[in-house]
Design a protein around this motif. Structure first.
Motif, PDB file in Angstrom:
ATOM      1  N   TYR A   1       0.800  -1.227   0.000  1.00  0.00           N
ATOM      2  CA  TYR A   1       0.000   0.000   0.000  1.00  0.00           C
ATOM      3  C   TYR A   1       0.833   1.278   0.000  1.00  0.00           C
ATOM      4  N   VAL A   2       2.105   1.181   0.335  1.00  0.00           N
ATOM      5  CA  VAL A   2       2.937   2.392   0.282  1.00  0.00           C
ATOM      6  C   VAL A   2       3.770   2.460  -0.995  1.00  0.00           C
ATOM      7  N   ALA A   3       3.816   1.372  -1.766  1.00  0.00           N
ATOM      8  CA  ALA A   3       4.673   1.339  -2.958  1.00  0.00           C
ATOM      9  C   ALA A   3       4.329   2.405  -3.989  1.00  0.00           C
ATOM     10  N   PRO A   4       3.048   2.603  -4.383  1.00  0.00           N
ATOM     11  CA  PRO A   4       2.764   3.642  -5.386  1.00  0.00           C
ATOM     12  C   PRO A   4       3.248   5.026  -4.953  1.00  0.00           C
ATOM     13  N   SER A   5       3.009   5.367  -3.698  1.00  0.00           N
ATOM     14  CA  SER A   5       3.432   6.682  -3.203  1.00  0.00           C
ATOM     15  C   SER A   5       4.942   6.809  -3.156  1.00  0.00           C
ATOM     16  N   LEU A   6       5.629   5.758  -2.716  1.00  0.00           N
ATOM     17  CA  LEU A   6       7.090   5.826  -2.640  1.00  0.00           C
ATOM     18  C   LEU A   6       7.726   5.839  -4.027  1.00  0.00           C
ATOM     19  N   ILE A   7       7.104   5.152  -4.983  1.00  0.00           N
ATOM     20  CA  ILE A   7       7.582   5.239  -6.366  1.00  0.00           C
ATOM     21  C   ILE A   7       7.378   6.655  -6.889  1.00  0.00           C
ATOM     22  N   GLY A   8       6.207   7.230  -6.602  1.00  0.00           N
ATOM     23  CA  GLY A   8       5.966   8.610  -6.999  1.00  0.00           C
ATOM     24  C   GLY A   8       6.931   9.576  -6.335  1.00  0.00           C
ATOM     25  N   PHE A   9       7.242   9.331  -5.079  1.00  0.00           N
ATOM     26  CA  PHE A   9       8.192  10.156  -4.335  1.00  0.00           C
ATOM     27  C   PHE A   9       9.581  10.081  -4.973  1.00  0.00           C
ATOM     28  N   THR A  10       9.998   8.875  -5.318  1.00  0.00           N
ATOM     29  CA  THR A  10      11.287   8.698  -6.000  1.00  0.00           C
ATOM     30  C   THR A  10      11.280   9.386  -7.361  1.00  0.00           C
ATOM     31  N   GLY A  11      10.153   9.263  -8.063  1.00  0.00           N
ATOM     32  CA  GLY A  11      10.022   9.934  -9.351  1.00  0.00           C
ATOM     33  C   GLY A  11      10.105  11.438  -9.214  1.00  0.00           C
ATOM     34  N   ALA A  12       9.503  11.984  -8.157  1.00  0.00           N
ATOM     35  CA  ALA A  12       9.572  13.428  -7.932  1.00  0.00           C
ATOM     36  C   ALA A  12      11.011  13.871  -7.707  1.00  0.00           C
ATOM     37  N   PHE A  13      11.771  13.067  -6.978  1.00  0.00           N
ATOM     38  CA  PHE A  13      13.183  13.381  -6.756  1.00  0.00           C
ATOM     39  C   PHE A  13      13.946  13.404  -8.081  1.00  0.00           C
ATOM     40  N   LEU A  14      13.702  12.418  -8.933  1.00  0.00           N
ATOM     41  CA  LEU A  14      14.382  12.362 -10.224  1.00  0.00           C
ATOM     42  C   LEU A  14      14.009  13.561 -11.097  1.00  0.00           C
ATOM     43  N   LEU A  15      12.727  13.909 -11.113  1.00  0.00           N
ATOM     44  CA  LEU A  15      12.281  15.012 -11.962  1.00  0.00           C
ATOM     45  C   LEU A  15      12.845  16.347 -11.504  1.00  0.00           C
ATOM     46  N   THR A  16      12.916  16.543 -10.213  1.00  0.00           N
ATOM     47  CA  THR A  16      13.461  17.808  -9.719  1.00  0.00           C
ATOM     48  C   THR A  16      14.950  17.919  -9.988  1.00  0.00           C
ATOM     49  N   ASN A  17      15.580  16.794 -10.335  1.00  0.00           N
ATOM     50  CA  ASN A  17      16.987  16.813 -10.707  1.00  0.00           C
ATOM     51  C   ASN A  17      17.178  16.692 -12.220  1.00  0.00           C
ATOM     52  N   GLY A  18      16.092  16.907 -12.970  1.00  0.00           N
ATOM     53  CA  GLY A  18      16.178  16.939 -14.419  1.00  0.00           C
ATOM     54  C   GLY A  18      16.321  15.584 -15.085  1.00  0.00           C
TER      55      GLY A  18
ATOM     56  N   TYR B   1       5.764  14.086 -15.661  1.00  0.00           N
ATOM     57  CA  TYR B   1       5.218  14.833 -14.524  1.00  0.00           C
ATOM     58  C   TYR B   1       3.797  14.363 -14.193  1.00  0.00           C
ATOM     59  N   ALA B   2       2.976  14.130 -15.209  1.00  0.00           N
ATOM     60  CA  ALA B   2       1.616  13.654 -14.957  1.00  0.00           C
ATOM     61  C   ALA B   2       1.641  12.274 -14.294  1.00  0.00           C
ATOM     62  N   PHE B   3       2.549  11.424 -14.745  1.00  0.00           N
ATOM     63  CA  PHE B   3       2.678  10.078 -14.190  1.00  0.00           C
ATOM     64  C   PHE B   3       3.065  10.127 -12.717  1.00  0.00           C
ATOM     65  N   VAL B   4       4.025  10.969 -12.382  1.00  0.00           N
ATOM     66  CA  VAL B   4       4.479  11.063 -10.992  1.00  0.00           C
ATOM     67  C   VAL B   4       3.409  11.696 -10.107  1.00  0.00           C
ATOM     68  N   TRP B   5       2.775  12.765 -10.586  1.00  0.00           N
ATOM     69  CA  TRP B   5       1.679  13.364  -9.821  1.00  0.00           C
ATOM     70  C   TRP B   5       0.576  12.335  -9.586  1.00  0.00           C
ATOM     71  N   PHE B   6       0.252  11.566 -10.630  1.00  0.00           N
ATOM     72  CA  PHE B   6      -0.778  10.542 -10.482  1.00  0.00           C
ATOM     73  C   PHE B   6      -0.416   9.552  -9.380  1.00  0.00           C
ATOM     74  N   LEU B   7       0.808   9.057  -9.372  1.00  0.00           N
ATOM     75  CA  LEU B   7       1.207   8.092  -8.345  1.00  0.00           C
ATOM     76  C   LEU B   7       1.145   8.703  -6.949  1.00  0.00           C
ATOM     77  N   LEU B   8       1.548   9.960  -6.823  1.00  0.00           N
ATOM     78  CA  LEU B   8       1.504  10.610  -5.507  1.00  0.00           C
ATOM     79  C   LEU B   8       0.072  10.736  -4.996  1.00  0.00           C
ATOM     80  N   PHE B   9      -0.835  11.160  -5.861  1.00  0.00           N
ATOM     81  CA  PHE B   9      -2.240  11.257  -5.457  1.00  0.00           C
ATOM     82  C   PHE B   9      -2.873   9.873  -5.306  1.00  0.00           C
ATOM     83  N   ALA B  10      -2.510   8.963  -6.209  1.00  0.00           N
ATOM     84  CA  ALA B  10      -3.155   7.657  -6.253  1.00  0.00           C
ATOM     85  C   ALA B  10      -2.802   6.782  -5.060  1.00  0.00           C
ATOM     86  N   GLY B  11      -1.707   7.087  -4.375  1.00  0.00           N
ATOM     87  CA  GLY B  11      -1.367   6.291  -3.207  1.00  0.00           C
ATOM     88  C   GLY B  11      -2.334   6.467  -2.056  1.00  0.00           C
TER      89      GLY B  11
END
Length: 237
Positions: free
Chosen positions: A101-118, A171-181
């Motif tokens: 149950y925490v995997a989608p959010s943590l994947i989104g969190f990791t994705g957010a880190f990658l995106l903020t680093n370009g 960005y849409a994919f990562v936002w989706f995972l963050l909300f979807a968790g």
């Protein structure tokens, strides 16, 4: 990318740093991700992606904790099951059950880190690689179709579309995972309250740890909201 692209070209694209998209695109993709989670007809389809992440979380932690992974099944009702063999109790089993149950959010969190680093392209290709690895363990036709379909979509965007489209998709994919968790945790608790989920993850955790199942539901929610707030802050600012 085109058909004449070499492996070295692909690798250079993956490890390169892309420019941050304009703020309006970040906002638009956030609203799009939220809309998919909030709009039930869209959610029913997109929840398949959440199930892939959920079961992938179980599978990854099972392997990391020394368990033997037997297989993964994904079903058309967006449920799933991951079967692993090993000690039926202990910290490894607890972490394996907790991870879903925490995997989608943590994947989104990791994705957010990658995106903020370009690392837009890196995010897309890491997703493709993880889906390919997961595909090896899928044990039913619907699961194969779900994983292959998701992987094909990500590959198509990463290979055939311009940088601007890749950025919007990532960005849409990562936002989706963050909300979807967050939403599945509330859905889970409603099912539990109606007596429709006696074998749910928090109920399994309750039996493994002799603690209340609601404690684990609350912990799922706490982790996922924290990932949303911090990951969202990274993306927005």
């Amino acid at each position: 990318m085109d058909t004449d692209t070499s492996f070295l070209d692909v690798w250079n694209d993956v490890v390169s740093v892309q420019s941050a998209p304009p703020s309006y695109l970040v906002l638009a993709t956030a609203l799009a991700g939220l809309a998919v989670v909030a709009f039930t007809p869209a959610w029913r389809l997109a929840r398949n992606v959440v199930t892939i992440a959920h079961e992938g979380g179980h599978a990854l932690v099972a392997l990391l904790s020394g368990r033997q992974l037997s297989g993964i099944r994904l079903h058309s009702d967006t449920s799933g099951v991951t079967v692993s063999r090993g000690k039926p109790t202990g910290i490894g089993m607890v972490l394996t059950v907790f991870a879903g149950y925490v995997a989608p959010s943590l994947i989104g969190f990791t994705g957010a880190f990658l995106l903020t680093n370009g690392r837009i392209t890196a995010l897309l290709w890491m997703t493709i690689v993880l889906l390919a690895l997961m595909l090896v363990m899928i044990r039913n036709i619907y699961g194969v179709l779900s994983v292959v379909g998701t992987g094909a979509l990500v590959f198509g965007v990463s290979w055939y579309t311009p940088d601007e489209v890749q950025a919007a998709f990532a960005y849409a994919f990562v936002w989706f995972l963050l909300f979807a968790g967050v939403r599945p945790v509330f859905e889970l608790q409603r099912q539990r309250a109606g007596g429709r989920a006696p074998q749910s993850d928090p109920d399994q955790l309750a039996r493994l740890t002799r603690t209340p199942a609601t404690l684990w539901v609350g912990l799922f929610l706490l982790v996922n909201i924290a990932a949303l707030l911090l990951g969202g802050r990274w993306l927005a600012f």
